[in-house]
Design a protein around this motif. Sequence first.
Motif, PDB file in Angstrom:
ATOM      1  N   GLN A  48      10.987   9.250  -0.608  1.00  0.00           N
ATOM      2  CA  GLN A  48      12.279   9.947  -0.653  1.00  0.00           C
ATOM      3  C   GLN A  48      13.303   9.271  -1.554  1.00  0.00           C
ATOM      4  N   PHE A  69      -5.528   8.775   0.551  1.00  0.00           N
ATOM      5  CA  PHE A  69      -4.465   8.907   1.552  1.00  0.00           C
ATOM      6  C   PHE A  69      -4.927   9.787   2.720  1.00  0.00           C
ATOM      7  N   SER A  83       7.315   8.038  15.211  1.00  0.00           N
ATOM      8  CA  SER A  83       5.896   7.945  15.528  1.00  0.00           C
ATOM      9  C   SER A  83       5.379   9.292  15.980  1.00  0.00           C
ATOM     10  N   PRO A  85      -1.951  -0.450  -9.095  1.00  0.00           N
ATOM     11  CA  PRO A  85      -2.051   0.223  -7.796  1.00  0.00           C
ATOM     12  C   PRO A  85      -3.163  -0.368  -6.938  1.00  0.00           C
ATOM     13  N   TYR A 127       3.839   1.588  -1.154  1.00  0.00           N
ATOM     14  CA  TYR A 127       4.451   1.743  -2.477  1.00  0.00           C
ATOM     15  C   TYR A 127       3.459   2.375  -3.455  1.00  0.00           C
ATOM     16  N   ALA A 128       2.215   1.909  -3.405  1.00  0.00           N
ATOM     17  CA  ALA A 128       1.195   2.474  -4.294  1.00  0.00           C
ATOM     18  C   ALA A 128       1.028   3.969  -4.038  1.00  0.00           C
ATOM     19  N   PHE A 129       1.016   4.364  -2.757  1.00  0.00           N
ATOM     20  CA  PHE A 129       0.835   5.781  -2.432  1.00  0.00           C
ATOM     21  C   PHE A 129       2.074   6.611  -2.784  1.00  0.00           C
ATOM     22  N   THR A 166      -5.015  -4.125   2.067  1.00  0.00           N
ATOM     23  CA  THR A 166      -5.167  -3.098   3.093  1.00  0.00           C
ATOM     24  C   THR A 166      -6.579  -2.525   3.101  1.00  0.00           C
ATOM     25  N   PHE A 170      -2.197  -3.555  -5.389  1.00  0.00           N
ATOM     26  CA  PHE A 170      -1.330  -3.326  -4.228  1.00  0.00           C
ATOM     27  C   PHE A 170      -2.147  -2.883  -3.010  1.00  0.00           C
ATOM     28  N   LEU A 171      -3.213  -2.124  -3.280  1.00  0.00           N
ATOM     29  CA  LEU A 171      -3.988  -1.549  -2.176  1.00  0.00           C
ATOM     30  C   LEU A 171      -5.070  -2.479  -1.640  1.00  0.00           C
ATOM     31  N   ARG A 201       5.455   4.934   3.530  1.00  0.00           N
ATOM     32  CA  ARG A 201       5.226   5.830   2.388  1.00  0.00           C
ATOM     33  C   ARG A 201       6.187   7.007   2.419  1.00  0.00           C
ATOM     34  N   GLN A 202       6.345   7.598   3.634  1.00  0.00           N
ATOM     35  CA  GLN A 202       7.238   8.750   3.744  1.00  0.00           C
ATOM     36  C   GLN A 202       8.645   8.379   3.310  1.00  0.00           C
ATOM     37  N   GLY A 207       7.097  14.718   3.556  1.00  0.00           N
ATOM     38  CA  GLY A 207       8.006  13.578   3.496  1.00  0.00           C
ATOM     39  C   GLY A 207       9.107  13.622   4.532  1.00  0.00           C
ATOM     40  N   ILE A 231       1.755   2.096   7.112  1.00  0.00           N
ATOM     41  CA  ILE A 231       1.672   2.563   5.728  1.00  0.00           C
ATOM     42  C   ILE A 231       2.244   3.976   5.632  1.00  0.00           C
ATOM     43  N   PHE A 232       1.839   4.822   6.575  1.00  0.00           N
ATOM     44  CA  PHE A 232       2.293   6.212   6.560  1.00  0.00           C
ATOM     45  C   PHE A 232       3.814   6.285   6.696  1.00  0.00           C
ATOM     46  N   ALA A 252       0.827  -1.206   0.000  1.00  0.00           N
ATOM     47  CA  ALA A 252       0.000   0.000   0.000  1.00  0.00           C
ATOM     48  C   ALA A 252       0.863   1.258   0.000  1.00  0.00           C
ATOM     49  N   VAL A 309      -2.523   1.709   9.457  1.00  0.00           N
ATOM     50  CA  VAL A 309      -2.367   3.027   8.838  1.00  0.00           C
ATOM     51  C   VAL A 309      -1.017   3.641   9.219  1.00  0.00           C
ATOM     52  N   LYS A 360       3.697  11.163  13.342  1.00  0.00           N
ATOM     53  CA  LYS A 360       2.604  10.494  12.643  1.00  0.00           C
ATOM     54  C   LYS A 360       1.347  11.356  12.548  1.00  0.00           C
TER      55      LYS A 360
END
Lengths: 290, 295
Positions: free
Chosen positions: A177, A117, A286, B12, A103-105, B19, B15-16, A172-173, B295, A168-169, A101, A165, A289
């Motif tokens: 990068q 998201f 965390s 996508p 990776y998708a985001f 979840t 992948f999702l 994703r971050q 990010g 995933i967060f 998930a 969640v 978050k």
Amino acid sequence: MASMTASQSSPRRKPIKWWNIIVYIILSVGGIAMVLPMYWTIAASFMTRAEAIAFRWFPGQLRYENFIVAWEQAQFSEYFVNSVIITTITVTGIVLFSTLAAYAFARMEFKGKDFLFSLLLSTIFIPEMVLLLPNFLTVTWLGRIGPISWVDNWPALTIPFMGSVFSIFLLRQFFAQIPRDLFDAAKIDGAGHFRFLTSVVLPLSRAPIMTVIIFSFIGSWNALAWPLLVTNSADWRPIAVGLTNFLDEEQQRIHLQMAGAVITMLPVLLIYFFTQKQFTEGIALSGLKG
Amino acid sequence: MYTAKFKGRFLPWLFLTPTLVILVVFLYYPVVQTFVLSTYRVAFLGLRKKFIGLDNFVSLAQDTGYWHTVWVTLIITAVVVVGGLGISLAIAMLANRDLRGGSIYRVLLIWPFALSPAVTGVIFLFMFSPGFGAINYLTEQITGSELNWLGNPRLAITLIILASIWRNLGYNVVFYLAGLQNLNTEVLEAASIDGATNWQRFWKVTFALLSPMSFFLLITNITYSFFDLFGMIDIVTKGGPLDATNVMIYNLYRDGFEYYKTGLAAAQSVILFAVVVGLTIIQFRTTGTRVHYGG
């Protein structure tokens, strides 16, 4: 940082050594207060019952057999194995599903991505405790209509936790990068998303994945309220529930209770001591978050 | 070409899917379901139900017992937050210098955070037990009479608060230390030059600059006090004595799963939702979207 601490101990401060001693004393008292509960628990787990209920600082001799008795008679061997299985399935599920998930985001374009998201993030604070009721109804219903029972079986104990969640967060971050050049290079070599994920992203992401593993391990191992609800036999009872039952059944054998508590917390403490840096950094992560 | 494009659009969601399925079934649906259930009187765990509108909320509002649980929760939260953060900030200020063994100290402080509330409960139950607990023994030596930590309502609340502060202390200190180490020392020096006393420097500079950190810790400690106390209370006091430690989340659990008042418990969940929504909004407003998308 170094320059800052250096400037603090600059010459003009030198005369006040007393203050440093007082600070050491206060901090030591605080440190001892933090460690004493742990010390007493471990000490009592090595005592005889008579010693444990008569406040002693040290056991007369180290009675390792307490652990053997708790392990065998109090069914901790069974609970422990249950917890290992439940935790392994849960952690594997969280890492696998969250990675996909995240990776998708982070790396894919699709309709409604931002909305989805934000929706996920807005629910990051909802604690499982307030959802126990409907989730309990759901798992009983799933057991009725599905091929296998959910209650008192591995699905109810693991699957509901696999949508994380927070994980995933966090992932994703990190994934976001990773430089785009790497992706373009992989694309020229003919790699698709899946190969890019397994051969480039995952090897680069050991640290955040380790953080996810540590935190989901601790969460799963420590879970109490939900497993209490969805287990009704020793077949699937995890160690946290086993410990509370043991406390109710064995109110007299304090030394064994403490041995049980030590067995229960040992895996978490080991993880903590071996991954200390990761653990502290993970806590700091965390903190971002929300 | 077509298959590649199709795959690109489809991937996508592949992948999702795991979840999203889990979140819909175990997070989004139950949120909605909680609101629905709160308007019903439910019997036999959902097999029979009757729509009663807001009656569950009305009975909660008229129930002095429920107001008591709200009050208890607020007291515990207030003391855990103010006391816990105060002690943590003091320790962090003292430890924020070039001390020997500083890193070991941090390790010693933070480990209780890895323990489950249940194990924390076992440890504190052992220490405070009448007859043989170590703290019980020490307080008896000091005060001359045995304190009934588990039988006296005020002492029982104190016990739960002490255990909570103990568990969260290292976590709070780690955050405060990080905050202190990132403080701009020039501001402090400028304040000294301007003739500010230590007291003024602390409140007007250090404390003010640390407020985002305090704010974050405020939210995590409130969340802990509202939602994570179940394990500890179940093991140490079972809500007693005389409901003295019957916090909202424990009351909800018992109404839902011991007395099978599903609708009433759902209404209590809705009330706790309001707390979650409030905290979420405050947190998102204060940190902004910067953290989330940056990010």
